[in-house]
Design a protein around this motif. Structure first.
Motif, mmCIF file in Angstrom:
data_model
loop_
_atom_site.group_PDB
_atom_site.id
_atom_site.type_symbol
_atom_site.label_atom_id
_atom_site.label_comp_id
_atom_site.label_asym_id
_atom_site.label_seq_id
_atom_site.Cartn_x
_atom_site.Cartn_y
_atom_site.Cartn_z
ATOM 1 N N ASN A 80 0.861 -1.179 0.000
ATOM 2 C CA ASN A 80 0.000 0.000 0.000
ATOM 3 C C ASN A 80 0.897 1.229 0.000
ATOM 4 O OD1 ASN A 80 -2.733 -1.084 0.096
ATOM 5 N ND2 ASN A 80 -2.087 -1.954 2.047
ATOM 6 N N ASN A 81 1.091 1.769 -1.193
ATOM 7 C CA ASN A 81 2.025 2.868 -1.390
ATOM 8 C C ASN A 81 1.317 4.187 -1.702
ATOM 9 O OD1 ASN A 81 4.602 4.215 -2.250
ATOM 10 N ND2 ASN A 81 3.561 4.109 -4.223
ATOM 11 N N VAL A 82 0.117 4.128 -2.212
ATOM 12 C CA VAL A 82 -0.548 5.342 -2.677
ATOM 13 C C VAL A 82 -0.703 6.347 -1.541
ATOM 14 C CG1 VAL A 82 -2.952 4.629 -2.276
ATOM 15 C CG2 VAL A 82 -2.403 6.172 -4.166
ATOM 16 N N GLY A 83 -0.550 7.611 -1.886
ATOM 17 C CA GLY A 83 -0.720 8.674 -0.906
ATOM 18 C C GLY A 83 -1.229 9.932 -1.578
ATOM 19 N N PHE A 84 -2.180 10.573 -0.940
ATOM 20 C CA PHE A 84 -2.775 11.796 -1.462
ATOM 21 C C PHE A 84 -2.444 12.936 -0.515
ATOM 22 C CE2 PHE A 84 -5.400 8.226 -2.835
ATOM 23 C CZ PHE A 84 -5.426 8.437 -4.203
ATOM 24 N N VAL A 85 -1.724 13.935 -1.010
ATOM 25 C CA VAL A 85 -1.255 15.045 -0.190
ATOM 26 C C VAL A 85 -2.022 16.312 -0.545
ATOM 27 C CG1 VAL A 85 0.734 16.456 0.452
ATOM 28 C CG2 VAL A 85 1.058 14.058 -0.162
ATOM 29 N N GLN A 86 -2.459 17.008 0.482
ATOM 30 C CA GLN A 86 -3.068 18.325 0.311
ATOM 31 C C GLN A 86 -2.497 19.218 1.404
ATOM 32 O OE1 GLN A 86 -7.333 18.373 0.709
ATOM 33 N NE2 GLN A 86 -7.487 20.526 0.223
ATOM 34 N N LEU A 87 -1.987 20.377 1.025
ATOM 35 C CA LEU A 87 -1.457 21.304 2.016
ATOM 36 C C LEU A 87 -2.581 21.777 2.929
ATOM 37 C CD1 LEU A 87 0.973 23.484 -0.113
ATOM 38 C CD2 LEU A 87 1.509 21.535 1.345
ATOM 39 N N SER A 88 -2.279 21.827 4.220
ATOM 40 C CA SER A 88 -3.301 22.233 5.185
ATOM 41 C C SER A 88 -2.649 22.886 6.401
ATOM 42 C CB SER A 88 -4.129 21.020 5.607
ATOM 43 O OG SER A 88 -3.286 19.975 6.044
ATOM 44 N N PRO A 89 -2.311 24.166 6.284
ATOM 45 C CA PRO A 89 -1.693 24.848 7.415
ATOM 46 C C PRO A 89 -2.681 25.056 8.558
ATOM 47 C CG PRO A 89 -2.098 26.387 5.616
ATOM 48 C CD PRO A 89 -2.456 25.020 5.112
ATOM 49 N N ALA A 130 -8.675 13.506 3.447
ATOM 50 C CA ALA A 130 -7.305 13.001 3.624
ATOM 51 C C ALA A 130 -7.315 11.657 4.337
ATOM 52 C CB ALA A 130 -6.463 14.010 4.408
ATOM 53 N N MET A 131 -8.107 11.543 5.377
ATOM 54 C CA MET A 131 -8.188 10.271 6.108
ATOM 55 C C MET A 131 -8.782 9.185 5.205
ATOM 56 S SD MET A 131 -6.726 11.011 8.912
ATOM 57 C CE MET A 131 -7.091 9.731 10.082
ATOM 58 N N ARG A 132 -9.885 9.502 4.562
ATOM 59 C CA ARG A 132 -10.562 8.524 3.699
ATOM 60 C C ARG A 132 -9.666 8.094 2.526
ATOM 61 N NH1 ARG A 132 -14.697 11.580 1.596
ATOM 62 N NH2 ARG A 132 -13.311 12.036 -0.142
ATOM 63 N N ASP A 133 -9.120 9.066 1.817
ATOM 64 C CA ASP A 133 -8.389 8.752 0.580
ATOM 65 C C ASP A 133 -7.051 8.078 0.834
ATOM 66 O OD1 ASP A 133 -10.552 9.891 -0.676
ATOM 67 O OD2 ASP A 133 -9.469 11.682 -1.365
ATOM 68 N N ASN A 134 -6.457 8.305 2.002
ATOM 69 C CA ASN A 134 -5.179 7.673 2.313
ATOM 70 C C ASN A 134 -5.321 6.331 3.019
ATOM 71 O OD1 ASN A 134 -2.721 9.409 1.569
ATOM 72 N ND2 ASN A 134 -4.169 10.896 2.368
ATOM 73 N N LEU A 135 -6.441 6.094 3.677
ATOM 74 C CA LEU A 135 -6.604 4.862 4.452
ATOM 75 C C LEU A 135 -7.534 3.838 3.810
ATOM 76 C CD1 LEU A 135 -6.847 6.473 7.981
ATOM 77 C CD2 LEU A 135 -4.855 5.378 6.934
ATOM 78 N N ALA A 136 -8.640 4.283 3.258
ATOM 79 C CA ALA A 136 -9.621 3.347 2.702
ATOM 80 C C ALA A 136 -9.033 2.446 1.615
ATOM 81 C CB ALA A 136 -10.852 4.096 2.191
ATOM 82 N N PRO A 137 -8.210 2.956 0.687
ATOM 83 C CA PRO A 137 -7.655 2.049 -0.318
ATOM 84 C C PRO A 137 -6.811 0.927 0.283
ATOM 85 C CG PRO A 137 -7.400 4.316 -1.041
ATOM 86 C CD PRO A 137 -7.861 4.359 0.393
ATOM 87 N N ALA A 138 -6.069 1.228 1.340
ATOM 88 C CA ALA A 138 -5.242 0.203 1.982
ATOM 89 C C ALA A 138 -6.115 -0.858 2.628
ATOM 90 C CB ALA A 138 -4.318 0.843 3.021
ATOM 91 N N VAL A 139 -7.118 -0.422 3.374
ATOM 92 C CA VAL A 139 -8.019 -1.374 4.029
ATOM 93 C C VAL A 139 -8.745 -2.207 2.990
ATOM 94 C CG1 VAL A 139 -10.071 -1.582 5.489
ATOM 95 C CG2 VAL A 139 -8.276 0.060 6.090
ATOM 96 N N GLN A 140 -9.260 -1.556 1.965
ATOM 97 C CA GLN A 140 -10.016 -2.253 0.919
ATOM 98 C C GLN A 140 -9.145 -3.261 0.178
ATOM 99 O OE1 GLN A 140 -11.719 0.467 -1.949
ATOM 100 N NE2 GLN A 140 -13.419 -0.916 -2.358
#
Length: 157
Positions: A74-83, A95-105
């Protein structure tokens, strides 16, 4: 021994380098990426938007029927700047959904086959951003959660 690995985010960066390394070592590589037009990929490259749960499940189910996977990266990662001060709560959810759900699925789809064959490996890539990098709060939170998933799965498996 030749093994078959599925790698998310396989078309560039770490995912591509790992795909090339595994293929060079004689393994079969199936990569998932947003685009599958790369004819130089060292294996089977499948196009899928991993943020689309239904589309992802259709692809994973098809691949699980066609291949006997020995491992998943599980390598995919979606980055969005968020100061801090302007973190959008919907962006945090994304960010939580897009970075974690693919790994779990991905793991939940491939795990039964690995268990049946009595062998398998799950590698979840995180990031040093979990140690703190400005403007990466939401991504860091998601990658820290990936570390927690990894530790929990290790105990369960």
């Amino acid at each position: 021994m030749k093994r078959t690995f599925l790698i998310t985010g396989a078309s560039k960066g770490i995912g591509r380098a790992l795909s090339e390394r595994l293929a060079r070592d004689g393994h079969n590589v199936v990569g998932l990426a947003r685009s599958s037009g790369d004819t130089t990929f060292p294996g089977t490259l499948v196009s899928v938007d991993l943020t689309d749960r239904e589309g992802t499940q259709a692809v994973l189910s098809d691949l699980d029927a066609r291949f006997e996977f020995d491992g998943v990266v599980n390598n995919v990662g979606f980055v969005q700047l968020s100061p801090l001060g302007s973190i959008d709560l919907d962006g945090l959810d994304r960010a939580m959904r897009d970075n974690l759900a693919p790994a779990v699925q991905t793991v939940q789809t491939l795990l039964p086959g690995m268990r049946k064959r009595g062998w398998g490996r799950i590698v979840n890539l995180s990031s040093l951003v979990v140690l703190g990098v400005a403007q990466r709060s939401t991504y860091a939170a998601a990658k820290a959660a990936m570390i927690s998933l990894t530790r929990t799965w290790a105990l369960e498996l």
